[in-house]
Enzyme design. Sequence first.
Site, PDB file in Angstrom:
ATOM      1  N   HIS A 144       9.020  -2.683  -6.636  1.00  0.00           N
ATOM      2  CA  HIS A 144       8.348  -2.293  -7.892  1.00  0.00           C
ATOM      3  C   HIS A 144       9.313  -1.553  -8.825  1.00  0.00           C
ATOM      4  O   HIS A 144       8.892  -0.652  -9.561  1.00  0.00           O
ATOM      5  CB  HIS A 144       7.143  -1.386  -7.620  1.00  0.00           C
ATOM      6  CG  HIS A 144       6.044  -2.016  -6.827  1.00  0.00           C
ATOM      7  ND1 HIS A 144       5.150  -2.914  -7.363  1.00  0.00           N
ATOM      8  CD2 HIS A 144       5.687  -1.858  -5.527  1.00  0.00           C
ATOM      9  CE1 HIS A 144       4.280  -3.280  -6.428  1.00  0.00           C
ATOM     10  NE2 HIS A 144       4.590  -2.661  -5.308  1.00  0.00           N
TER      11      HIS A 144
ATOM     12  N   GLU B 296       9.231  -6.325 -10.010  1.00  0.00           N
ATOM     13  CA  GLU B 296       8.176  -7.268  -9.675  1.00  0.00           C
ATOM     14  C   GLU B 296       8.561  -8.662 -10.177  1.00  0.00           C
ATOM     15  O   GLU B 296       9.048  -8.822 -11.287  1.00  0.00           O
ATOM     16  CB  GLU B 296       6.859  -6.806 -10.295  1.00  0.00           C
ATOM     17  CG  GLU B 296       6.382  -5.491  -9.701  1.00  0.00           C
ATOM     18  CD  GLU B 296       5.056  -5.039 -10.270  1.00  0.00           C
ATOM     19  OE1 GLU B 296       4.523  -5.721 -11.173  1.00  0.00           O
ATOM     20  OE2 GLU B 296       4.549  -3.995  -9.813  1.00  0.00           O
TER      21      GLU B 296
ATOM     22  N   SER C  86       5.876  -5.175  -1.194  1.00  0.00           N
ATOM     23  CA  SER C  86       5.715  -3.766  -1.560  1.00  0.00           C
ATOM     24  C   SER C  86       6.105  -2.874  -0.379  1.00  0.00           C
ATOM     25  O   SER C  86       7.258  -2.872   0.026  1.00  0.00           O
ATOM     26  CB  SER C  86       4.284  -3.516  -2.041  1.00  0.00           C
ATOM     27  OG  SER C  86       4.142  -2.241  -2.602  1.00  0.00           O
ATOM     28  N   ALA C  87       5.171  -2.120   0.186  1.00  0.00           N
ATOM     29  CA  ALA C  87       5.485  -1.267   1.329  1.00  0.00           C
ATOM     30  C   ALA C  87       6.060  -2.079   2.488  1.00  0.00           C
ATOM     31  O   ALA C  87       6.975  -1.637   3.190  1.00  0.00           O
ATOM     32  CB  ALA C  87       4.244  -0.511   1.787  1.00  0.00           C
TER      33      ALA C  87
ATOM     34  N   GLY D  45       0.848  -1.183   0.000  1.00  0.00           N
ATOM     35  CA  GLY D  45       0.000   0.000   0.000  1.00  0.00           C
ATOM     36  C   GLY D  45       0.883   1.231   0.000  1.00  0.00           C
ATOM     37  O   GLY D  45       1.874   1.292  -0.728  1.00  0.00           O
TER      38      GLY D  45
END
Length: 242
Positions: A159, A194, A122-123, A90
């Site tokens: 990412h 990714e 991700s985060a 997120g």
Amino acid sequence: MKKRLLALSSSRVGSSAYLETARSPIHHLLGPSPLRVAFIPFANADNDDEAYGAMVRQALADLPYIIETVTADRPEQVIATADAIMVGGGNTFKLLHDLYHYGLLELIKEKVNGGTPYIGWSAGANLTGLTICTSNDMAIIYPPSFDAFGFFPFQLNPHYYNQPVEGFNGETRDQRLAEFLLLHPAATIVALPEGSALLWEKGQVVLTGHVDAVLFRKPRGGKVEKQLLVAGSDLSYLLSNP
């Protein structure tokens, strides 16, 4: 005790379903036992923590784990009694802000440094580095500090993508990361496209997944350099040479 950590660049790869490609490495790290996993949803900007947790449980339903969502009413209890910690993606600034707000940063660091497995995408992967200064996210909220968990002694850029767009005059990802190194020349950045992840187990850090990553550094007195990190490479040397 040695760390056990999985930092995934993303929750999806290409057109795959949510966490589809993450299930195998998660199962590899956690094993076959029905562990209690504390899922931290705070990177979700809409604050619907239960819905986020339900989505993760559904995506990992074929794995033998009991996933409990960490919510604002009793975050410390869920984390303190968990066998593993999982942190979703997120907005990185929102995630770090809430961890500071609820006083959870040091608790999580203590557990992971003591051997509790950590999984983040991700985060959640971004926070495994020294700071969140190489996040791709907008600072939609201001955490008390940009300092993150610091499990890895370097910066991460999940990412990672550096495809120039014809007619676009903004900076590329490489230019943004180079700007960071111009102001922090002693830093190291591991950029994870990714489909890639860092797996830390048995004292070894390996670049897993099916794509190569990129290492960014700035030698003293020199220009920013990019080095290809081949999928499957042992990156343990970065633990002692940030």
